[in-house]
Design a protein around this motif. Structure first.
Motif, PDB file in Angstrom:
ATOM      1  N   MET A   1      52.235  40.066  91.931  1.00 55.59           N
ATOM      2  CA  MET A   1      51.843  38.833  92.126  1.00 55.59           C
ATOM      3  C   MET A   1      50.161  39.031  91.613  1.00 55.59           C
ATOM      4  N   SER A   2      49.510  38.083  90.982  1.00 49.52           N
ATOM      5  CA  SER A   2      47.842  38.612  89.920  1.00 49.52           C
ATOM      6  C   SER A   2      47.173  37.083  90.282  1.00 49.52           C
ATOM      7  N   TRP A   3      46.282  37.079  90.575  1.00 50.70           N
ATOM      8  CA  TRP A   3      45.698  35.772  90.449  1.00 50.70           C
ATOM      9  C   TRP A   3      44.330  35.994  89.011  1.00 50.70           C
ATOM     10  N   SER A   4      44.182  34.680  88.720  1.00 49.32           N
ATOM     11  CA  SER A   4      42.580  34.640  87.147  1.00 49.32           C
ATOM     12  C   SER A   4      41.770  34.325  88.512  1.00 49.32           C
ATOM     13  N   ILE A   5      40.996  34.398  87.548  1.00 49.77           N
ATOM     14  CA  ILE A   5      39.765  33.938  88.402  1.00 49.77           C
ATOM     15  C   ILE A   5      39.265  33.521  87.273  1.00 49.77           C
ATOM     16  N   GLU A   6      38.440  31.989  87.329  1.00 46.50           N
ATOM     17  CA  GLU A   6      37.541  31.299  86.230  1.00 46.50           C
ATOM     18  C   GLU A   6      36.443  30.716  86.635  1.00 46.50           C
ATOM     19  N   ILE A   7      35.324  31.251  86.586  1.00 47.96           N
ATOM     20  CA  ILE A   7      33.743  30.704  86.561  1.00 47.96           C
ATOM     21  C   ILE A   7      33.943  29.276  85.666  1.00 47.96           C
ATOM     22  N   ASP A   8      33.424  28.006  86.090  1.00 49.42           N
ATOM     23  CA  ASP A   8      32.583  26.896  85.177  1.00 49.42           C
ATOM     24  C   ASP A   8      30.853  26.689  85.452  1.00 49.42           C
ATOM     25  N   ALA A   9      30.920  27.985  83.944  1.00 54.15           N
ATOM     26  CA  ALA A   9      28.846  28.556  83.880  1.00 54.15           C
ATOM     27  C   ALA A   9      28.654  27.143  83.829  1.00 54.15           C
ATOM     28  N   ASN A  10      29.048  25.562  83.233  1.00 54.40           N
ATOM     29  CA  ASN A  10      28.200  25.158  83.790  1.00 54.40           C
ATOM     30  C   ASN A  10      28.158  24.024  84.913  1.00 54.40           C
ATOM     31  N   THR A  11      29.325  24.085  85.725  1.00 60.37           N
ATOM     32  CA  THR A  11      29.073  23.872  86.438  1.00 60.37           C
ATOM     33  C   THR A  11      28.319  24.771  87.388  1.00 60.37           C
ATOM     34  N   CYS A  12      28.119  25.738  87.737  1.00 55.58           N
ATOM     35  CA  CYS A  12      27.936  26.941  88.679  1.00 55.58           C
ATOM     36  C   CYS A  12      26.620  26.675  88.825  1.00 55.58           C
ATOM     37  N   ARG A  39      41.031  38.792  86.471  1.00 55.83           N
ATOM     38  CA  ARG A  39      42.625  39.175  87.850  1.00 55.83           C
ATOM     39  C   ARG A  39      42.256  40.474  88.677  1.00 55.83           C
ATOM     40  N   THR A  40      42.990  39.531  89.208  1.00 57.78           N
ATOM     41  CA  THR A  40      42.540  40.836  90.477  1.00 57.78           C
ATOM     42  C   THR A  40      44.007  40.096  91.651  1.00 57.78           C
ATOM     43  N   GLU A  41      44.590  41.725  92.780  1.00 53.71           N
ATOM     44  CA  GLU A  41      45.374  41.282  93.240  1.00 53.71           C
ATOM     45  C   GLU A  41      45.150  39.714  94.032  1.00 53.71           C
ATOM     46  N   PRO A  42      46.121  39.129  94.744  1.00 47.97           N
ATOM     47  CA  PRO A  42      45.908  38.132  96.085  1.00 47.97           C
ATOM     48  C   PRO A  42      44.890  38.798  96.895  1.00 47.97           C
ATOM     49  N   SER A  43      43.900  37.580  97.634  1.00 47.02           N
ATOM     50  CA  SER A  43      42.644  38.300  98.709  1.00 47.02           C
ATOM     51  C   SER A  43      41.894  37.091  99.388  1.00 47.02           C
ATOM     52  N   ASP A  44      41.963  37.369 100.676  1.00 48.16           N
ATOM     53  CA  ASP A  44      41.023  36.235 100.989  1.00 48.16           C
ATOM     54  C   ASP A  44      39.931  36.253 100.863  1.00 48.16           C
ATOM     55  N   ASP A  45      38.955  36.874 100.628  1.00 47.75           N
ATOM     56  CA  ASP A  45      38.049  37.093 100.124  1.00 47.75           C
ATOM     57  C   ASP A  45      37.664  35.834  98.838  1.00 47.75           C
ATOM     58  N   VAL A  46      38.987  36.154  98.135  1.00 48.56           N
ATOM     59  CA  VAL A  46      38.400  35.318  96.640  1.00 48.56           C
ATOM     60  C   VAL A  46      38.756  33.878  97.102  1.00 48.56           C
ATOM     61  N   VAL A  47      39.680  33.565  97.547  1.00 50.40           N
ATOM     62  CA  VAL A  47      39.848  32.554  98.202  1.00 50.40           C
ATOM     63  C   VAL A  47      38.572  31.375  98.718  1.00 50.40           C
ATOM     64  N   ASP A  48      37.800  32.408  99.443  1.00 54.56           N
ATOM     65  CA  ASP A  48      37.215  32.003 100.373  1.00 54.56           C
ATOM     66  C   ASP A  48      35.741  31.853  99.837  1.00 54.56           C
ATOM     67  N   ALA A  49      35.214  32.729  98.966  1.00 52.16           N
ATOM     68  CA  ALA A  49      34.271  32.033  97.980  1.00 52.16           C
ATOM     69  C   ALA A  49      35.004  30.859  97.019  1.00 52.16           C
ATOM     70  N   ALA A  50      35.796  31.094  96.534  1.00 55.78           N
ATOM     71  CA  ALA A  50      36.285  30.003  95.876  1.00 55.78           C
ATOM     72  C   ALA A  50      36.092  28.165  96.570  1.00 55.78           C
ATOM     73  N   GLU A  51      36.734  28.476  98.112  1.00 64.23           N
ATOM     74  CA  GLU A  51      36.594  27.676  98.907  1.00 64.23           C
ATOM     75  C   GLU A  51      34.398  27.575  99.454  1.00 64.23           C
ATOM     76  N   SER A  52      34.230  28.206  99.331  1.00 65.74           N
ATOM     77  CA  SER A  52      32.557  28.046 100.012  1.00 65.74           C
ATOM     78  C   SER A  52      31.629  27.960  98.760  1.00 65.74           C
ATOM     79  N   ASP A  62      47.601  31.414  90.087  1.00 61.39           N
ATOM     80  CA  ASP A  62      48.479  32.403  90.183  1.00 61.39           C
ATOM     81  C   ASP A  62      48.506  32.703  88.618  1.00 61.39           C
ATOM     82  N   VAL A  63      48.622  34.089  87.869  1.00 65.23           N
ATOM     83  CA  VAL A  63      48.421  34.440  87.066  1.00 65.23           C
ATOM     84  C   VAL A  63      50.394  34.180  86.506  1.00 65.23           C
ATOM     85  N   GLU A  64      50.908  33.814  87.323  1.00 62.62           N
ATOM     86  CA  GLU A  64      52.928  33.618  86.849  1.00 62.62           C
ATOM     87  C   GLU A  64      53.098  32.660  86.633  1.00 62.62           C
TER      88      GLU A  64
END
Length: 73
Positions: A1-12, A39-52, A62-64
Protein backbone atom coordinates in the motif's frame (compact mmCIF):
# COMPACT_ATOMS: atom_id res chain seq x y z
CA UNK A 1 0.00 0.00 0.00
CA UNK A 2 1.16 3.49 -0.78
CA UNK A 3 -0.22 6.98 -0.14
CA UNK A 4 0.00 10.12 -2.23
CA UNK A 5 0.53 13.50 -0.58
CA UNK A 6 -0.90 16.58 -2.27
CA UNK A 7 -0.47 20.13 -0.99
CA UNK A 8 -2.69 22.90 -2.26
CA UNK A 9 -0.21 25.75 -2.67
CA UNK A 10 -3.03 28.27 -2.98
CA UNK A 11 -4.45 27.24 0.39
CA UNK A 12 -1.20 26.74 2.37
CA UNK A 13 -0.45 29.58 4.80
CA UNK A 14 2.96 28.24 5.85
CA UNK A 15 2.08 27.58 9.48
CA UNK A 16 4.76 24.87 9.65
CA UNK A 17 2.58 22.48 11.63
CA UNK A 18 3.16 19.71 9.08
CA UNK A 19 6.94 20.06 9.20
CA UNK A 20 6.83 20.13 13.00
CA UNK A 21 4.64 17.05 13.25
CA UNK A 22 6.23 15.03 10.43
CA UNK A 23 9.70 16.42 9.57
CA UNK A 24 10.54 13.21 7.68
CA UNK A 25 7.72 13.96 5.23
CA UNK A 26 7.34 17.77 5.03
CA UNK A 27 9.48 20.90 4.98
CA UNK A 28 8.86 24.60 4.49
CA UNK A 29 10.30 26.03 1.29
CA UNK A 30 10.10 29.79 0.86
CA UNK A 31 7.51 29.85 3.62
CA UNK A 32 5.21 27.15 2.23
CA UNK A 33 4.81 23.44 2.86
CA UNK A 34 6.42 20.95 0.52
CA UNK A 35 6.18 17.17 0.68
CA UNK A 36 9.59 15.54 0.62
CA UNK A 37 8.07 12.77 -1.53
CA UNK A 38 4.87 12.63 -3.58
CA UNK A 39 4.27 9.07 -2.38
CA UNK A 40 4.94 7.44 0.94
CA UNK A 41 4.29 4.31 2.90
CA UNK A 42 1.34 4.65 5.31
CA UNK A 43 2.38 6.58 8.39
CA UNK A 44 0.58 7.99 11.40
CA UNK A 45 2.87 11.04 11.15
CA UNK A 46 1.51 11.88 7.69
CA UNK A 47 -2.09 11.60 8.90
CA UNK A 48 -1.27 13.71 11.97
CA UNK A 49 0.34 16.38 9.76
CA UNK A 50 -2.67 16.54 7.44
CA UNK A 51 -5.05 16.68 10.41
CA UNK A 52 -3.00 19.42 12.10
CA UNK A 53 -2.97 21.75 9.08
CA UNK A 54 -5.09 24.74 10.13
CA UNK A 55 -6.37 25.32 6.57
CA UNK A 56 -6.53 21.67 5.42
CA UNK A 57 -4.07 22.27 2.59
CA UNK A 58 -2.74 18.68 2.76
CA UNK A 59 -4.60 15.81 1.13
CA UNK A 60 -3.47 12.23 1.69
CA UNK A 61 -4.94 9.51 -0.53
CA UNK A 62 -4.56 5.77 -0.96
CA UNK A 63 -2.83 5.42 -4.34
CA UNK A 64 -4.67 2.20 -5.31
CA UNK A 65 -8.22 3.22 -4.42
CA UNK A 66 -8.05 7.02 -4.53
CA UNK A 67 -9.78 7.07 -1.13
CA UNK A 68 -8.98 10.10 1.02
CA UNK A 69 -7.04 9.00 4.11
CA UNK A 70 -6.68 12.48 5.66
CA UNK A 71 -7.96 14.90 6.61
CA UNK A 72 -11.13 13.24 7.77
CA UNK A 73 -14.26 14.82 6.43
Amino acid sequence: MSWSIEIDANTCIGSGMCAGVAPDHFELVEGYSTALQDRTEPSDDVVDAAESCPVEAILVKDVETGKVVAPEE
